[in-house]
Write an enzyme that holds these catalytic residues in place. Structure first.
Site, PDB file in Angstrom:
ATOM      1  N   HIS A  50       0.832  -1.212   0.000  1.00  0.00           N
ATOM      2  CA  HIS A  50       0.000   0.000   0.000  1.00  0.00           C
ATOM      3  C   HIS A  50       0.863   1.257   0.000  1.00  0.00           C
ATOM      4  CE1 HIS A  50      -3.684   2.319   1.239  1.00  0.00           C
ATOM      5  NE2 HIS A  50      -2.756   3.128   1.723  1.00  0.00           N
ATOM      6  N   GLU A  51       1.801   1.325   0.927  1.00  0.00           N
ATOM      7  CA  GLU A  51       2.619   2.535   1.018  1.00  0.00           C
ATOM      8  C   GLU A  51       3.511   2.717  -0.212  1.00  0.00           C
ATOM      9  OE1 GLU A  51       1.928   4.806   3.021  1.00  0.00           O
ATOM     10  OE2 GLU A  51       0.555   3.562   4.192  1.00  0.00           O
TER      11      GLU A  51
ATOM     12  N   HIS B 157       1.598   4.599  -2.724  1.00  0.00           N
ATOM     13  CA  HIS B 157       1.763   6.044  -2.546  1.00  0.00           C
ATOM     14  C   HIS B 157       3.135   6.490  -3.041  1.00  0.00           C
ATOM     15  CE1 HIS B 157      -1.898   6.875  -0.387  1.00  0.00           C
ATOM     16  NE2 HIS B 157      -1.601   6.093   0.634  1.00  0.00           N
TER      17      HIS B 157
ATOM     18  N   HIS C 281       3.328   6.697  -6.685  1.00  0.00           N
ATOM     19  CA  HIS C 281       2.505   7.823  -7.142  1.00  0.00           C
ATOM     20  C   HIS C 281       3.350   9.097  -7.174  1.00  0.00           C
ATOM     21  CE1 HIS C 281      -1.818   9.730  -6.855  1.00  0.00           C
ATOM     22  NE2 HIS C 281      -1.213  10.009  -7.988  1.00  0.00           N
TER      23      HIS C 281
END
Length: 716
Positions: free
Chosen positions: A503-504, A507, A510
């Site tokens: 998940h991180e 980010h 991104h």
């Protein structure tokens, strides 16, 4: 104006005054120059991509750099606002994008360290700077001459020959200034300044108290026998933590930031489980570091601020620029799911109560029992023992053969260690990201292990943002709170921690894949209910069979996880989803209710308010409390997710729909991965979120993927 300085502020009162004497001014200038020469923050780092030189940066460097940065940027803003030339995109918007270099550089390092490696000095600086930051932000956003220039450009934006990205930037600026109060009267601006200053002070105080609370509520255990159910490594870690805290010969159990505590799944001692759960759930209600009064006042002053800006409540104000648009849309989304989620949770509770009865328990299911007996139900239902899985989830293998492997397969990028780059803590590792053609893209810092001075949870942040305008490439950090094994022992991670690592990195990429011109539109500078989409999408790859087979290998033998065990793990993916979904929804709806208060509402009693909010939405199930209660709800009160915690599920709709679509396109392959990278990851906020999504998916999302992802549409 950069994204990073929207909330970075100090008042005009800190501006230097007119020169009154040549000799004293010369001395002052000489002293300032000397300070700047000795302070590494005053110049851009000479390391690759301006990565911070942590070997040179000291605590005492921050406040002088922050204050001087504020002064310099304010002078730049005044020059833009008072420019006698007619306003143009270049002399106003672009000039603002380029302003605040020192402030941006100093603040990006300072606030990252304040969250991940704090100490009393940093906390003191944070407290002193908070009101100054708020005032500086107001001095920019409430400057009438500056806003007049922005509005002139906004009104003519489609006739200026601007690129689509430039038009988008103008629109983002205009909306940002209006929502900050640019159109208020002078009297109203005085009021909003006072509210902003109080909010910044209270949110900082909330963060500081939470940090102290985490240390204060740790549970000291006298006897090893009470720790039955824990592994030898876990017991050794507890003993080491106790020794470090001055409790030689005892055991220390630290409390994580959520209501539920992972250790409760293993501990056999029910009395100890209750102590741990109550320490978690009751924190902040009373005592020297209570946060309940801060919750009540923050909700009240936010409502007052929203009213000044013409909104019914803070939730309406916050959601106006988001994808959801209105609180009603959020309530509707959750309301449509409550019956299915509650039914699922009640069935899970019944199964757990049956297990309690079956194993000789003579008590009703309580919150501190759920995790322990749910694990027994999981083992019985899927013949899946969590301890049998642990040896296959060794931290380094998960990171390198799981997270990094997926990035290469989907997006063609690789990460290589950079041990030559300085780091801010020995546990932090630096990497360089390379594209498929061998070109360098970004610097990435991995800060995964828990320690004193680090706030709870997991997050991504940037030390340097990507921008073609400024010629900068991303320098990004991922932060988590994984319990590190004792020296010489392998660190195993739970499957929840595995998915959080993915998940991180969602980010992180991104930010690192960003390819935009303007800093304010770069990377993760998107709406709250879109920013969690790329990260949630990324975490689902953790369960992809090909990815799992690559990283889920025994830490000693290197043999892949047996297929039978792997299938059990995959089939158990929807287990306990009623609990997981309900505790999240409960927290999200409590957040929305706090921020739906009217400005004339009195200060609320926190416990009573929470109970009424849960009852109102049919989520008042005693055994399943909110994931975060208000007094330690860092997202909603000191953090940036006030009236926005719903965004995780809103984004999950996008992520689940996108992930399901990708599987129809061949799943884990470069072609679909690059399409996703180019249409979603690279564009930042240069394209409206839903437009970007449709460019990838070809249509707006449906909720079918979300129901499948959470296993909530299965026949029970």
């Amino acid at each position: 104006m950069r994204k990073s300085f929207i909330a970075i502020a100090i008042g005009a009162t800190l501006m230097t005054g007119a020169m009154t004497g040549c000799s004293s001014q010369d001395t002052k200038a000489t002293n300032v120059a000397a300070v700047q020469t000795q302070n590494p923050l005053f110049q851009a780092s000479t390391l690759q991509y301006q990565a911070p030189d942590f070997n040179a940066i000291k605590d005492e460097h921050f406040q002088p750099a922050l204050e001087q940065g504020i002064k310099e940027q304010y002078q730049e803003i005044l020059a833009i606002a008072n420019n006698p030339a007619a306003p143009t995109f270049d002399n106003t918007i672009v000039a603002m994008e380029k302003s605040g270099a020192l402030l941006n550089r100093a603040s990006s390092v300072f606030y990252n360290l304040a969250g991940s490696n704090s100490n009393p000095t940093l906390r003191k600086i944070q407290g002193e700077m908070a009101p100054k930051m708020a005032a500086h932000s107001d001095n920019i956003n409430l400057n009438p001459a500056l806003f007049a220039r922005i509005e002139t450009i906004y009104n003519n934006r489609n006739n200026l020959g601007l690129t689509p990205e430039a038009v988008r930037l103008v629109e983002v600026y205009h909306q940002r200034f209006i929502m900050a109060g640019a159109k208020l009267t002078d009297e109203q601006k005085v009021k909003i300044r006072a509210l902003n200053e109080e909010q910044s002070t209270l949110t900082n105080e909330f963060s500081q108290r939470l940090l102290r609370l985490t240390k204060d509520i740790a549970i000291v255990v006298d006897n090893k026998e009470q720790l039955a159910g824990l592994s030898d490594n876990e017991i050794t870690s507890a003993a080491n933590d106790a020794k470090a805290a001055g409790h030689e010969g005892k055991y220390l159990i630290n409390i994580t930031n959520t209501t539920r505590q992972p250790i409760l799944a293993s501990l056999e001692n029910r009395e100890l489980r209750q102590r741990i759960w109550e320490a978690s759930a009751n924190r902040g209600l009373k005592g020297e570091n209570e946060t309940a009064s801060l919750v009540s006042r923050l909700a009240q002053l936010r409502a007052e601020r929203a009213a000044l800006l013409g909104y019914e409540n803070w939730a309406s104000y916050r959601l106006a620029p988001q994808m959801a648009k209105t609180p009603e849309a959020v309530y509707s989304m959750f309301g449509s799911m409550v019956p299915a989620v509650v039914a699922n949770t009640e069935k899970e509770a019944a199964d757990i109560q049956a297990m309690i009865n079956k194993t000789g328990g003579k008590f009703e299911l309580a919150p501190w029992d759920w995790e322990f007996y749910a694990e027994k139900v999981r083992q019985e239902k899927y013949a899946l023992d969590a301890n049998s899985i642990r040896p296959y989830f060794e931290f380094n293998r998960v990171l390198e053969d799981g997270v990094f492997y997926t990035l290469k397969e989907l997006y063609g990028v690789t990460l290589k260690p950079r041990p030559d780059l300085p780091v801010y803590h020995p546990d932090v590792k630096a990497y360089e990201m390379f594209d498929a053609d061998g070109s360098s893209m970004a610097i990435f810092y991995a800060d995964y292990f828990a320690r004193e001075g680090k706030r709870g949870g997991a997050w991504m942040s940037s030390f340097v943002g990507q921008s073609f305008l400024e010629g900068t490439k991303p320098v990004v950090v991922n932060v988590m709170n994984i319990k590190k094994a004792p020296e010489g022992q392998p660190t195993f991670v739970s499957y929840n921690e595995v998915t959080t690592m993915f998940h991180e990195m969602g980010h992180g990429t991104h930010g690192m894949f960003s390819k935009v011109t303007y800093p304010s539109l770069s990377g993760t500078s998107v709406s709250r209910d879109f920013v969690e989409f790329p990260s949630t999408f990324e975490e689902d790859w953790a369960a992809h069979p090909k990815v799992l087979a690559n990283y889920a290998k025994h830490y000693e033998t290197g043999k892949p996880i047996p297929d039978e065990l792997l299938q059990k793990l995959l089939k158990s993916g929807s287990f306990n989803q009623g609990f997981d979904t309900l505790e999240y929804m409960a927290a999200a709806l409590v957040d929305m209710e706090w921020h739906s208060l009217s400005p004339d509402a009195p200060l609320q009693d926190v416990a009573t308010f929470e109970a009424n909010a849960l009852k109102k939405h049919g989520l008042n199930i005693t055994a399943v409390p909110p994931r975060y209660k208000s007094t330690y709800f860092a997202h909603a009160f000191p953090g940036g997710y006030s009236a926005s915690y719903y965004a995780y599920m809103w984004s999950e709709i996008l992520a689940a729909d996108a992930f399901a679509y990708v599987q129809t396109q061949g799943g884990l392959n470069r072609d679909i991965g690059m399409k996703y990278r180019k249409t979603i990851r690279e564009v930042g906020n240069s394209i409206a979120p839903m437009e970007a999504y449709k460019n990838f998916r070809g249509q707006e999302p449906t909720t079918e993927g979300l129901l499948n992802r959470r296993g909530l549409n299965q026949t029970k």
